[in-house]
Scaffold this active site. Structure first.
Site, PDB file in Angstrom:
ATOM      1  N   PRO A  16     -16.510 -18.579  11.595  1.00 47.36           N
ATOM      2  CG  PRO A  16     -17.131 -20.401  12.912  1.00 47.36           C
ATOM      3  CD  PRO A  16     -17.159 -18.901  12.873  1.00 47.36           C
ATOM      4  CD  GLU A  17     -13.999 -17.416   5.904  1.00 45.39           C
ATOM      5  OE1 GLU A  17     -14.006 -17.524   4.669  1.00 45.39           O
ATOM      6  OE2 GLU A  17     -13.076 -16.867   6.531  1.00 45.39           O
ATOM      7  CE  LYS A  78     -19.735 -16.785   6.764  1.00 44.97           C
ATOM      8  NZ  LYS A  78     -19.186 -15.483   7.177  1.00 44.97           N
ATOM      9  NE  ARG A 299     -14.628  -8.399   8.570  1.00 46.48           N
ATOM     10  CZ  ARG A 299     -14.999  -9.631   8.833  1.00 46.48           C
ATOM     11  NH1 ARG A 299     -14.119 -10.601   8.779  1.00 46.48           N
ATOM     12  NH2 ARG A 299     -16.235  -9.903   9.157  1.00 46.48           N
TER      13      ARG A 299
END
Ligand SMILES: [Zn+2]
Length: 310
Positions: A16-17, A78, A299
């Site tokens: 989650p960002e 975060k 990524r």
């Protein structure tokens, strides 16, 4: 529902960002601020020994948080921070699949069963490994399929020295984060721009999804060398950071994988996304380009080869 990827096997590394964490803390402040923690249960005490936190057993953790009132919930990057009465702090990092839920559950046959119907009964909200009982009969659950989350509780005076906190870069959504600050942090850094944007020690809160979206809006290629970006490009990125993150907070984040809000419901940014996981689709700028995907280390990045030049 904005599910745009696998929720189980074959997942990408995702966390989650800022918009998801902001949605969570807004929900927590609305629902449980002012309540007292009356009990806590876990079937996975290893959450407490995650790297970077002080070593403390479950018994210590319980003694630190039970009986404390929740004064406020906020975030650093975060990390979700609970200010508790008695000068205590509890920190929860949701990591990849964790999310906090507020509701009521009963323990049945070794499982937590929600008392209310609706989103909380969904599978993604059923991997409950920590449960807090709160005053007024409410409960806060940590559902975390992969069990990579992190939790700790410490005295307030030791908080700023936590490894998790002291190296985190500034928050791009605070109003006094201006272009000058951004430029000082970014200009001259060496490496692909997407990688630099996602470095939590430079700026906090931007991850895989929003970095792609930001660079698309800024018309900057994800592999552009950061050290070669001129002022104009830097300004475009800065404006896009604010724009995309604000929009994503408004849409309550992205639920590509396991993220859900405190009611167990998905966010809506997934439907509004521009390039992330839109490989082979048409560029939303209608430039005639087709969205492509490239590898950056472990990524990947999604971009339009016509709008976004190296
Ligand atoms: Zn394009």
């Amino acid at each position: 529902m904005a599910i745009i990827g696998p929720t189980c096997a074959g997942r990408q590394k995702y966390m989650p960002e800022l918009p998801e964490v902001q949605t969570t803390i807004d929900g927590l402040n609305r629902k449980i601020k002012g309540l007292t923690i009356t009990g806590v249960w876990t079937d996975w005490p290893k959450y407490l020994s995650a790297k970077g936190g002080p070593a403390s057993g479950w018994k210590n953790f319980k003694e630190t948080v039970v009986g404390r009132k929740i004064l406020k919930i906020w975030r650093i990057g975060k990390n979700i921070i609970f200010n508790l009465s008695g000068e205590k702090i509890m920190l929860i990092h949701q990591k990849m699949t964790g999310h906090l839920l507020v509701g009521e559950w009963s323990a049945r046959h070794g499982r937590w069963v929600p008392k209310q119907k609706g989103a909380l009964v969904e599978k993604v909200n059923s991997y409950i490994h920590i449960m807090f009982s709160l005053s007024e009969g409410k409960m806060m659950a940590f559902s975390d399929m992969r069990k990579f989350g992190k939790i700790l509780a410490i005295n307030k005076e030791n908080f700023e020295n936590l490894e998790d906190i002291k190296n985190i870069g500034p928050d791009p959504l605070v109003p006094n984060f201006k272009f000058g600050d951004f430029k000082k942090l970014i200009a001259g850094r060496r490496g692909p721009t997407k990688k630099i944007l996602m470095d939590q020690n430079i700026i906090s809160g931007i991850g895989n999804i929003y970095a792609d979206e930001i660079l698309f809006i800024a018309k900057v290629h994800p592999l552009s060398r950061t050290e070669k970006l001129n002022d104009k490009k830097l300004k475009q990125i800065f404006n896009a950071v604010k724009k995309i993150l604000k929009k994503a907070v408004k849409l309550r984040g992205t639920s590509t994988y396991d993220y859900r809000d405190t009611a167990g419901k998905p966010g809506h940014y997934g439907k509004a996304r521009l390039v992330y996981q839109r490989k082979d689709e048409k560029c939303p700028n209608r430039c005639g380009g087709i969205i492509r995907k490239v590898k950056i280390g472990q990524r990947s990045a999604h971009f339009c080869p016509i709008c976004q030049k190296v």
